[in-house]
Design an enzyme around this catalytic site. Structure first.
Site, PDB file in Angstrom:
ATOM      1  N   ASP A  39       0.816  -1.221   0.000  1.00 22.80           N
ATOM      2  CA  ASP A  39       0.000   0.000   0.000  1.00 22.80           C
ATOM      3  C   ASP A  39       0.849   1.271   0.000  1.00 22.80           C
ATOM      4  O   ASP A  39       0.392   2.342   0.353  1.00 22.80           O
ATOM      5  CB  ASP A  39      -0.975  -0.004   1.186  1.00 22.80           C
ATOM      6  CG  ASP A  39      -0.244  -0.082   2.510  1.00 22.80           C
ATOM      7  OD1 ASP A  39       0.996  -0.310   2.506  1.00 22.80           O
ATOM      8  OD2 ASP A  39      -0.897   0.084   3.559  1.00 22.80           O
ATOM      9  N   HIS A 243      25.101   4.020 -17.176  1.00 24.76           N
ATOM     10  CA  HIS A 243      23.940   4.317 -16.323  1.00 24.76           C
ATOM     11  C   HIS A 243      24.051   3.649 -14.949  1.00 24.76           C
ATOM     12  O   HIS A 243      23.069   3.169 -14.397  1.00 24.76           O
ATOM     13  CB  HIS A 243      22.634   3.916 -17.032  1.00 24.76           C
ATOM     14  CG  HIS A 243      22.262   4.865 -18.126  1.00 24.76           C
ATOM     15  ND1 HIS A 243      21.301   4.603 -19.067  1.00 24.76           N
ATOM     16  CD2 HIS A 243      22.722   6.105 -18.431  1.00 24.76           C
ATOM     17  CE1 HIS A 243      21.205   5.622 -19.906  1.00 24.76           C
ATOM     18  NE2 HIS A 243      22.057   6.541 -19.549  1.00 24.76           N
ATOM     19  N   ASP A 260      26.556  12.168 -12.378  1.00 26.36           N
ATOM     20  CA  ASP A 260      25.571  12.625 -13.366  1.00 26.36           C
ATOM     21  C   ASP A 260      24.263  12.766 -12.614  1.00 26.36           C
ATOM     22  O   ASP A 260      23.632  11.765 -12.274  1.00 26.36           O
ATOM     23  CB  ASP A 260      25.474  11.581 -14.493  1.00 26.36           C
ATOM     24  CG  ASP A 260      24.528  11.995 -15.612  1.00 26.36           C
ATOM     25  OD1 ASP A 260      23.687  12.895 -15.402  1.00 26.36           O
ATOM     26  OD2 ASP A 260      24.616  11.396 -16.706  1.00 26.36           O
ATOM     27  N   ASP A 271      20.328  18.419 -16.011  1.00 27.46           N
ATOM     28  CA  ASP A 271      21.071  17.174 -16.269  1.00 27.46           C
ATOM     29  C   ASP A 271      22.548  17.537 -16.392  1.00 27.46           C
ATOM     30  O   ASP A 271      22.987  18.019 -17.429  1.00 27.46           O
ATOM     31  CB  ASP A 271      20.516  16.562 -17.567  1.00 27.46           C
ATOM     32  CG  ASP A 271      21.143  15.219 -17.915  1.00 27.46           C
ATOM     33  OD1 ASP A 271      21.909  14.679 -17.094  1.00 27.46           O
ATOM     34  OD2 ASP A 271      20.852  14.716 -19.015  1.00 27.46           O
ATOM     35  N   HIS A 350      28.234   6.846 -26.882  1.00 23.70           N
ATOM     36  CA  HIS A 350      26.915   7.477 -26.864  1.00 23.70           C
ATOM     37  C   HIS A 350      26.961   8.769 -27.663  1.00 23.70           C
ATOM     38  O   HIS A 350      28.015   9.176 -28.147  1.00 23.70           O
ATOM     39  CB  HIS A 350      26.433   7.722 -25.426  1.00 23.70           C
ATOM     40  CG  HIS A 350      27.346   8.590 -24.593  1.00 23.70           C
ATOM     41  ND1 HIS A 350      27.453   9.949 -24.778  1.00 23.70           N
ATOM     42  CD2 HIS A 350      28.197   8.283 -23.576  1.00 23.70           C
ATOM     43  CE1 HIS A 350      28.312  10.436 -23.893  1.00 23.70           C
ATOM     44  NE2 HIS A 350      28.791   9.450 -23.164  1.00 23.70           N
ATOM     45  N   HIS A 354      21.016  15.289 -25.994  1.00 24.74           N
ATOM     46  CA  HIS A 354      19.601  14.987 -26.253  1.00 24.74           C
ATOM     47  C   HIS A 354      18.803  16.240 -25.931  1.00 24.74           C
ATOM     48  O   HIS A 354      19.288  17.131 -25.216  1.00 24.74           O
ATOM     49  CB  HIS A 354      19.137  13.807 -25.384  1.00 24.74           C
ATOM     50  CG  HIS A 354      19.534  13.923 -23.923  1.00 24.74           C
ATOM     51  ND1 HIS A 354      18.826  14.664 -23.018  1.00 24.74           N
ATOM     52  CD2 HIS A 354      20.601  13.428 -23.234  1.00 24.74           C
ATOM     53  CE1 HIS A 354      19.404  14.599 -21.831  1.00 24.74           C
ATOM     54  NE2 HIS A 354      20.503  13.870 -21.935  1.00 24.74           N
ATOM     55  N   HIS A 361      15.180  13.141 -21.072  1.00 27.36           N
ATOM     56  CA  HIS A 361      15.389  12.903 -22.508  1.00 27.36           C
ATOM     57  C   HIS A 361      14.108  13.387 -23.161  1.00 27.36           C
ATOM     58  O   HIS A 361      13.141  12.638 -23.295  1.00 27.36           O
ATOM     59  CB  HIS A 361      15.644  11.420 -22.789  1.00 27.36           C
ATOM     60  CG  HIS A 361      16.900  10.919 -22.145  1.00 27.36           C
ATOM     61  ND1 HIS A 361      17.144   9.594 -21.889  1.00 27.36           N
ATOM     62  CD2 HIS A 361      18.003  11.584 -21.705  1.00 27.36           C
ATOM     63  CE1 HIS A 361      18.336   9.468 -21.322  1.00 27.36           C
ATOM     64  NE2 HIS A 361      18.869  10.656 -21.192  1.00 27.36           N
ATOM     65  N   GLU A 384      27.188  16.500 -23.788  1.00 30.59           N
ATOM     66  CA  GLU A 384      27.766  15.581 -22.812  1.00 30.59           C
ATOM     67  C   GLU A 384      28.708  14.537 -23.395  1.00 30.59           C
ATOM     68  O   GLU A 384      28.466  13.343 -23.303  1.00 30.59           O
ATOM     69  CB  GLU A 384      26.647  14.877 -22.048  1.00 30.59           C
ATOM     70  CG  GLU A 384      25.579  14.221 -22.916  1.00 30.59           C
ATOM     71  CD  GLU A 384      24.524  13.506 -22.076  1.00 30.59           C
ATOM     72  OE1 GLU A 384      24.920  12.677 -21.241  1.00 30.59           O
ATOM     73  OE2 GLU A 384      23.326  13.770 -22.245  1.00 30.59           O
ATOM     74  N   TYR A 388      35.422   6.608 -22.106  1.00 29.28           N
ATOM     75  CA  TYR A 388      35.350   5.537 -21.113  1.00 29.28           C
ATOM     76  C   TYR A 388      36.312   4.438 -21.545  1.00 29.28           C
ATOM     77  O   TYR A 388      36.133   3.851 -22.618  1.00 29.28           O
ATOM     78  CB  TYR A 388      33.918   4.985 -21.024  1.00 29.28           C
ATOM     79  CG  TYR A 388      32.884   6.096 -20.979  1.00 29.28           C
ATOM     80  CD1 TYR A 388      32.482   6.659 -19.764  1.00 29.28           C
ATOM     81  CD2 TYR A 388      32.351   6.616 -22.170  1.00 29.28           C
ATOM     82  CE1 TYR A 388      31.569   7.705 -19.739  1.00 29.28           C
ATOM     83  CE2 TYR A 388      31.443   7.669 -22.141  1.00 29.28           C
ATOM     84  CZ  TYR A 388      31.048   8.207 -20.928  1.00 29.28           C
ATOM     85  OH  TYR A 388      30.149   9.243 -20.903  1.00 29.28           O
ATOM     86  N   ARG A 406      33.014  11.977 -18.143  1.00 32.13           N
ATOM     87  CA  ARG A 406      31.951  12.645 -18.912  1.00 32.13           C
ATOM     88  C   ARG A 406      31.794  14.045 -18.340  1.00 32.13           C
ATOM     89  O   ARG A 406      31.933  14.238 -17.130  1.00 32.13           O
ATOM     90  CB  ARG A 406      30.623  11.871 -18.827  1.00 32.13           C
ATOM     91  CG  ARG A 406      29.482  12.556 -19.571  1.00 32.13           C
ATOM     92  CD  ARG A 406      28.262  11.646 -19.839  1.00 32.13           C
ATOM     93  NE  ARG A 406      27.573  11.192 -18.665  1.00 32.13           N
ATOM     94  CZ  ARG A 406      27.632   9.964 -18.184  1.00 32.13           C
ATOM     95  NH1 ARG A 406      28.392   9.049 -18.763  1.00 32.13           N
ATOM     96  NH2 ARG A 406      26.948   9.633 -17.092  1.00 32.13           N
ATOM     97  N   GLU A 408      28.978  17.184 -18.727  1.00 27.50           N
ATOM     98  CA  GLU A 408      27.657  17.454 -19.304  1.00 27.50           C
ATOM     99  C   GLU A 408      27.106  18.786 -18.821  1.00 27.50           C
ATOM    100  O   GLU A 408      27.069  19.049 -17.620  1.00 27.50           O
ATOM    101  CB  GLU A 408      26.688  16.326 -18.905  1.00 27.50           C
ATOM    102  CG  GLU A 408      25.247  16.584 -19.344  1.00 27.50           C
ATOM    103  CD  GLU A 408      24.335  15.394 -19.120  1.00 27.50           C
ATOM    104  OE1 GLU A 408      24.594  14.589 -18.193  1.00 27.50           O
ATOM    105  OE2 GLU A 408      23.352  15.269 -19.866  1.00 27.50           O
TER     106      GLU A 408
HETATM  107  N1  GLY Z   1      21.456  11.497 -17.112  1.00 26.60           N
HETATM  108  C1  GLY Z   1      21.140  10.836 -18.309  1.00 26.60           C
HETATM  109  C2  GLY Z   1      21.796  11.469 -19.434  1.00 26.60           C
HETATM  110  O1  GLY Z   1      22.742  12.192 -19.249  1.00 26.60           O
HETATM  111  O2  GLY Z   1      21.381  11.349 -20.542  1.00 26.60           O
HETATM  112 MN    MN Z   2      23.187  13.166 -17.495  1.00 26.34          MN
HETATM  113 MN    MN Z   3      22.028  13.831 -20.449  1.00 27.40          MN
END
Ligand code: GLY
Ligand code: MN
Ligand code: MN
Length: 440
Positions: A39, A243, A260, A271, A350, A354, A361, A384, A388, A406, A408
């Site tokens: 619940d 991730h 991140d 982000d 990647h 985005h 996203h 970003e 890696y 990374r 971003e």
């Molecule tokens: N935090 C997810 C991305 O950077 O796309």
């Molecule tokens: Mn991110």
């Molecule tokens: Mn991002």
């Protein structure tokens, strides 16, 4: 608190209705409550499309838009007031509040929707809805349509066309208004403070979740109900898991930590990623990789402006990263050929960013008519790039393995180029080392 003003929701509904075909109706459900266990519910987060058009924060509600309807174009179905439920769960707007506080022309109890909605749909040619994204709602919609069909012999006219609402609505959401940019700046400001706090707190021996706690503290203190997505606090080799969310390893001297994380304000995301040395000083190898990623991000910013297309920023990062990896001996060969063969993807797998908005996203097409979309003022996106180096990569010298970096930031396209919303957190090696040294 900085938030989207009520008048903006009215403007959005009008703008959507102006684009709908004559004699049509749009129907959108609120997000369902998600059960966490037995619940216990997850913290409620309104559906982004629903929020965009209403600002109405409750579950069990349905927006109905009927452009040109004399007795009111905007009808909201919602929960009725209920003293018993409100004592336990909190206040409800009720149908009166929906009209008084949320601009509905008319409002009905959600429990009456099966009786009322078929009558509102009847006689309209087209129904706009988010087909396919909510199976239960799609089923309801077909039931309402079938009620009308069953009365066809009495002269009832069921609609003949069903149109995906996403195309119109998500294109609107792609262009951020001044009020939206203001809210996104605020989310970015709070998230910057969170990253600064985590940088200052960084020490060997702490767990990754200790730094997550520092982030959460600033998010909450700034008025954010929750992070915009699960925070990634990835130290050492975990920084190579894109991730990663376990966030339970111990921070080690000599390792990097990649964070991140961003908060959400009034349903708008930020982000941000920063990567720094756990103990405050980059090693030679860490610094070499970091400088390439940073240079690639700078190159990407230069490719974000009206009339540049979506992929230009990504291409710039690929160019700088591939050339940088060749220079360090991590890739061998001709830069153009390594780009053509996508050899860089072993290290940079990647894309450079985005769309960013109510969803981290965010919605919006990346291609139009098969071509990369051309950037326009008001579009918000992340930048970003990352490198890696897998801990298991046997084709590079040991000293490079397990380094993940990374960087971003969030930007909005302006007339001149772009505005960086997340400049409030240090980024150069010197700035990061200076901030961390002053916190020791
Ligand atoms: N935090 C997810 C991305 O950077 O796309
Ligand atoms: Mn991110
Ligand atoms: Mn991002």
């Amino acid at each position: 608190m900085i938030h989207i003003p009520k008048a903006e929701y009215t403007r959005r509904r009008k703008a959507l209705m102006a684009q709908m075909e004559p004699n049509s109706i749009a129907i959108l459900p609120a997000a369902a409550v998600a059960i966490r266990n037995r619940d216990v519910e997850h913290v409620y987060r309104q559906d982004s499309d629903f929020q965009y058009l209403s600002g109405f924060p409750e579950p069990e509600a349905v927006i109905v838009l009927m452009p040109g309807r004399q007795h009111g174009e905007y009808v909201l179905f919602c929960r009725e007031r209920n003293a018993e439920r409100e004592l336990w769960d909190g206040l409800r707007a009720g149908t009166e509040g929906a009209i008084r506080d949320f601009g509905a022309d008319d409002a009905f109890p959600i429990t009456d929707i099966d009786d009322i909605l078929p009558g509102l749909i009847e006689g309209r040619d087209r129904v706009y809805s988010a087909m396919g994204s909510n199976a239960e709602f799609d089923r309801h919609l077909m039931e309402w349509i079938n009620v009308i069909r069953s009365k066809a012999h009495l002269g009832a006219q069921p609609p003949n066309e069903f149109v995906a609402l996403d195309h119109l609505l998500h294109d609107m959401r792609l262009y951020k208004s001044a009020a939206e940019v203001k809210v996104m700046r605020e989310a970015a400001r709070i998230s910057c403070a969170a990253h600064v706090r985590a940088m200052q707190a960084s020490r060997a021996g702490l767990h990754e979740f200790s730094l997550e706690a520092e982030l959460d503290y600033e998010f909450r203190k700034g008025g954010a109900k929750m992070p915009a997505y699960g925070s990634i606090v990835a130290s050492g080799r975990n920084s190579c898991i894109l991730h990663y969310q376990q966030n339970d390893a111990v921070l080690k001297d000599g390792d990097l930590v990649l964070i991140d994380a961003g908060c959400e304000i009034d349903c708008y995301a930020s982000d941000i990623t920063r990567t720094w040395p756990v103990s405050g000083k980059f090693s030679a190898e860490q610094k070499a990789i970091y400088e390439i990623v940073l240079a690639s991000q700078e190159a990407a910013f230069a490719e974000i402006a009206p009339n540049k297309h979506w992929n230009q920023a990504h291409e710039a990062t690929v160019q700088v990263i591939t050339a940088g990896l060749v220079k360090l001996g991590l890739l061998q060969g001709d830069v153009d050929e390594l780009i053509a063969s996508e050899a860089y993807k072993a290290f940079y797998m990647h894309r450079a960013g985005h769309w960013l908005g109510m969803d981290v996203h965010d919605v919006g097409e990346y291609k139009v008519g098969g071509e990369w979309r051309v950037l326009e003022v008001g579009m918000a996106l992340t930048v970003e790039p990352g490198i890696y180096i897998s801990p298991d990569n046997q084709s590079v010298a040991k000293k490079w393995r397990g380094i993940g970096v990374r960087i971003e930031d969030d930007v909005v396209v302006t007339k001149q180029g772009c505005e960086i919303l997340t400049g409030g957190v240090p980024k150069s090696v010197a700035e990061i080392e200076a901030l961390m040294a002053s916190a020791r």
